[in-house]
Design an enzyme around this catalytic site. Structure first.
Site, PDB file in Angstrom:
ATOM      1  CG  ASP A  91      44.984  41.573  42.081  1.00  0.00           C
ATOM      2  OD1 ASP A  91      44.240  42.563  41.862  1.00  0.00           O
ATOM      3  OD2 ASP A  91      44.526  40.432  42.242  1.00  0.00           O
TER       4      ASP A  91
HETATM    5  C1  BGC Z   1      41.163  41.399  41.800  1.00  0.00           C
HETATM    6  C2  BGC Z   1      41.519  41.519  40.329  1.00  0.00           C
HETATM    7  C3  BGC Z   1      40.854  42.747  39.752  1.00  0.00           C
HETATM    8  C4  BGC Z   1      41.311  43.954  40.535  1.00  0.00           C
HETATM    9  C5  BGC Z   1      40.744  45.265  40.034  1.00  0.00           C
HETATM   10  C6  BGC Z   1      41.416  42.669  42.560  1.00  0.00           C
HETATM   11  O1  BGC Z   1      40.851  42.622  43.836  1.00  0.00           O
HETATM   12  O2  BGC Z   1      41.880  40.334  42.377  1.00  0.00           O
HETATM   13  O3  BGC Z   1      41.135  40.366  39.632  1.00  0.00           O
HETATM   14  O4  BGC Z   1      41.133  42.847  38.389  1.00  0.00           O
HETATM   15  O5  BGC Z   1      40.901  43.797  41.890  1.00  0.00           O
HETATM   16  O6  BGC Z   1      39.406  45.380  40.335  1.00  0.00           O
END
Ligand code: BGC
Length: 677
Positions: free
Chosen positions: A234
């Site tokens: 993530d």
């Molecule tokens: C989120 C993800 C997301 C990623 C990219 C993170 O803060 O938890 O679900 O895909 O950001 O934007």
């Protein structure tokens, strides 16, 4: 497609620097390619309700293009309410074609975390409290996406069920519970859906961070499930180079523009040069990157080109939205409403509110979004006078730098521009005025529809925060109660990603409809259900509790704590808890009415082929769709029942059909007792 031999040759030609450049972000949504060897960069995009708008490479400012508007799809909770594998496949198909059409390689969805509590801010991105429903729909969704030479990215692995302290909280949960509740959707995404990539979570699971977890990523995902796809962190979920290098993670992404200083960049190079980390670990990650690119026809062969914003995509989004609306009450046959009225009053901010561009990373720059009010007006046409009264108002924005929420989500010093007291006072005055205006109008109209619920404001259905409670925000309860005194025939429509408390007025309302964030044509679908053009067929994919005390995470588990959250509720999540402890919720899992009636009879079980056959008749006067749910009955310490199969069928009035439901993938731990609902 290149042969394995050729991939190994490419790998052997890469320098350490080139390899490292492939395993961390070189932009916020892109890794670096290696031009010398014709290796392209890997381009990611959020997900899951469409392809997200474009950002600059190294800032969270939106580029503000005119060409990154897309088809906004119903959220995963809506999809789950359809109880339809076809809807899941269609949604995936649209998303895959648009991902490719926008020139992206990996779409960051579906989110398959279990809805453990109504408070979770990201519930709208997730399917259900039930692992079986979640995995069945996720598998179809992934197949739909991946036929377009793009990768789905199932997220967030693992046990990421709260937003409170999401970057750090340690989820303490038994391995058996993970296997039965929190892992099945990931496992089936890998084993049956053939998902090509997976995102680790921010939170810790039993001590180690999800995105660099050696046990869950290596032992479980890679070794036990045989996953050789791409594991991406993530954004900002990696905490040290060594653990990350040793874990099954391949690519580190983050939210700050110091790309060369990411844990898998220069700091890892230093460890390799010092002999503390073997280069073979890096080769393995690069091999996964190359494998993925090869599978997507990025290195050789003809790659599908996709497209976006087509008429077919919009029709598919509408079909799914139509199947997702849930009719919760229709006591006096108030619904469907008569379209030949002269004067209609619509009250409530959600009638007129657009939701696409909110909620966090799931925000969508929708080509357009039909609000419920527009849906109603375009369905009724110009001969009906539709008056709109806001009735209540959402909050005023209390922070600054709204656009940069993603960066801010890692920065706890969120600046407030106005004191809470001043803001609260202003809002209370405004809401009183709006309420009085709506109440004054309510008696004058032939029909009144209230449309409220939640929205994507932080603290409601939004990433980075959990809901503080299960209550309707903005004094809506007061308004609904007052309105129902004047208009007991008022229809209440609520929009949201998870249940809300309704006890203060639910016994007084006769017509109650639940809509979700329904995508580009969401308002059309709600109007069609209200006026009978569509016979509702959605069913609740989660238990609608009276209040949080009926939800296991709050009754016997822990939820929303900082640092550490222990899943003391074990496997008794959602209806598993409610059944076991004899709780009668507001509306149970699987609940949903229709404008017709159906009867199930003569269910038989064929244990050899793991199928249940049941005869279903439409005993009413309207054609409609119905989902047949098959449950397994437990014994002793097992849950009272667990969902084991479902199928959705369409029946004309009086029509009878034999439905055969396959329960092979619903059988857990050898249980073989069945009940049909
Ligand atoms: C989120 C993800 C997301 C990623 C990219 C993170 O803060 O938890 O679900 O895909 O950001 O934007």
């Amino acid at each position: 497609m290149l042969s394995e031999k050729k991939l190994n040759e490419i790998l052997s030609e890469l320098t350490l620097d080139e390899k490292l450049s492939m395993i961390h972000g070189a932009e916020f949504f892109k890794t670096a390619g290696v031009e010398r060897l014709n290796i392209p960069p890997l381009v990611f995009s959020d997900g899951p309700m469409g392809v997200r708008l474009d950002f600059y490479p190294d800032s969270w400012d939106k580029v503000n293009l005119s060409d990154d508007y897309v088809t906004y799809l119903p959220c995963n909770s809506a999809l789950a309410a359809s109880f339809s594998r076809e809807c899941a496949y269609e949604t995936g198909n649209v998303l895959g074609e648009e991902t490719r059409g926008r020139g992206k390689d990996v779409i960051l969805g579906p989110g398959v975390n279990i809805k453990r509590s109504p408070r979770c801010g990201r519930n709208f991105e997730y399917f259900s409290e039930d692992p079986y429903l979640t995995k069945e729909l996720a598998v179809e969704y992934i197949k739909g996406v991946q036929q377009w030479d793009v990768a789905a990215c199932v997220k967030h692995f693992l046990a990421n069920n709260q937003e409170t302290d999401r970057l750090n909280v340690d989820t303490i949960v038994d391995e058996d519970v993970l296997k039965e509740i929190y892992m099945p959707a990931f496992r089936d995404a890998v084993k049956r859906g053939g998902v090509l990539s997976l995102m680790g979570s921010y939170n810790r699971i039993n001590g180690e961070f999800g995105s660099q977890h050696t046990h869950y990523l290596n032992d479980v995902l890679r070794n036990e499930w045989g996953f050789d796809g791409l594991v991406v962190s993530d954004w900002g979920a990696i905490h040290d180079s060594e653990n990350a290098a040793k874990s099954g993670l391949d690519v580190e992404m983050s939210v700050t523009p110091d790309f060369d200083e990411y844990y898998l960049a220069n700091p890892l190079k230093k460890l390799v040069e010092e002999g503390k980390i073997s280069e073979e670990l890096i080769d393995e990650k690069v091999r996964h990157c190359l494998l993925l690119m090869n599978r997507l026809n990025m290195l050789d062969g003809e790659r599908k080109s996709g497209t976006y914003n087509t008429e077919e995509h919009r029709s598919a989004a509408l079909r799914v939205a139509e199947e997702s609306v849930v009719l919760l009450k229709n006591d006096k046959g108030i619904l469907p409403l008569d379209r030949k009225i002269k004067k209609l009053l619509v009250i409530g901010e959600n009638a007129d509110r657009l939701h696409a561009l909110g909620g966090g990373s799931a925000e969508i720059k929708a080509l357009y979004e039909i609000s419920p009010l527009m849906g109603i007006k375009k369905l009724l046409g110009g001969n009906v006078s539709v008056k709109y009264a806001k009735g209540y108002s959402g909050d005023i924005f209390r922070g600054n730098d709204e656009e940069k929420w993603q960066e801010r989500s890692l920065d706890l010093d969120f600046v407030r521009v106005e004191s809470d007291e001043v803001a609260d006072k202003k809002m209370a005055e405004l809401r009183k005025t709006l309420r009085e205006e709506a109440l004054a109008l309510a008696a004058e109209y032939e029909n009144v529809i209230f449309i409220g619920g939640l929205d994507h404001v932080p603290g409601h259905d939004s990433e980075g925060d959990d809901r503080p409670d299960m209550k309707l925000p903005y004094e809506q309860d007061i308004l609904i109660k007052e309105l129902l005194k004047i208009r007991p025939d008022m229809t209440v429509v609520l929009i949201g990603g998870s249940c809300v408390e309704m006890s203060e007025w639910v016994d007084d309302v006769h017509a109650l409809v639940w809509g979700w964030y329904g995508g580009i044509e969401g308002g059309t679908a709600i109007a069609e259900v209200l006026f009978g053009d569509v016979n509702p067929s959605g069913r609740l994919p989660e238990t609608f509790y009276h209040d949080l005390s009926e939800c296991s995470a709050h009754a016997i588990g822990e939820y929303g704590t900082v640092d550490r959250v222990e899943y003391k509720d074990g496997i008794y999540v959602g209806y598993r808890y409610v059944d076991k402890y004899g709780v009668t919720p507001q509306f149970p899992f699987g609940y949903g009415l229709s404008y017709t009636t159906f009867e199930c009879e003569g269910a038989t079980v064929d244990y050899d082929s793991s199928t249940v056959t049941v005869s279903v008749t439409n005993t009413g006067r309207r054609a409609g769709k119905v989902s047949v749910l098959v449950y397994m009955k437990g014994e002793g310490d097992e849950p009272v029942k667990t969902l084991a199969g479902f199928d959705k069928i369409y029946l004309e009035p009086g029509e009878k059909r034999l439905v055969r439901v396959d329960i092979t993938d619903g059988i857990v731990g050898g249980r073989k007792y069945f009940a049909v609902v």
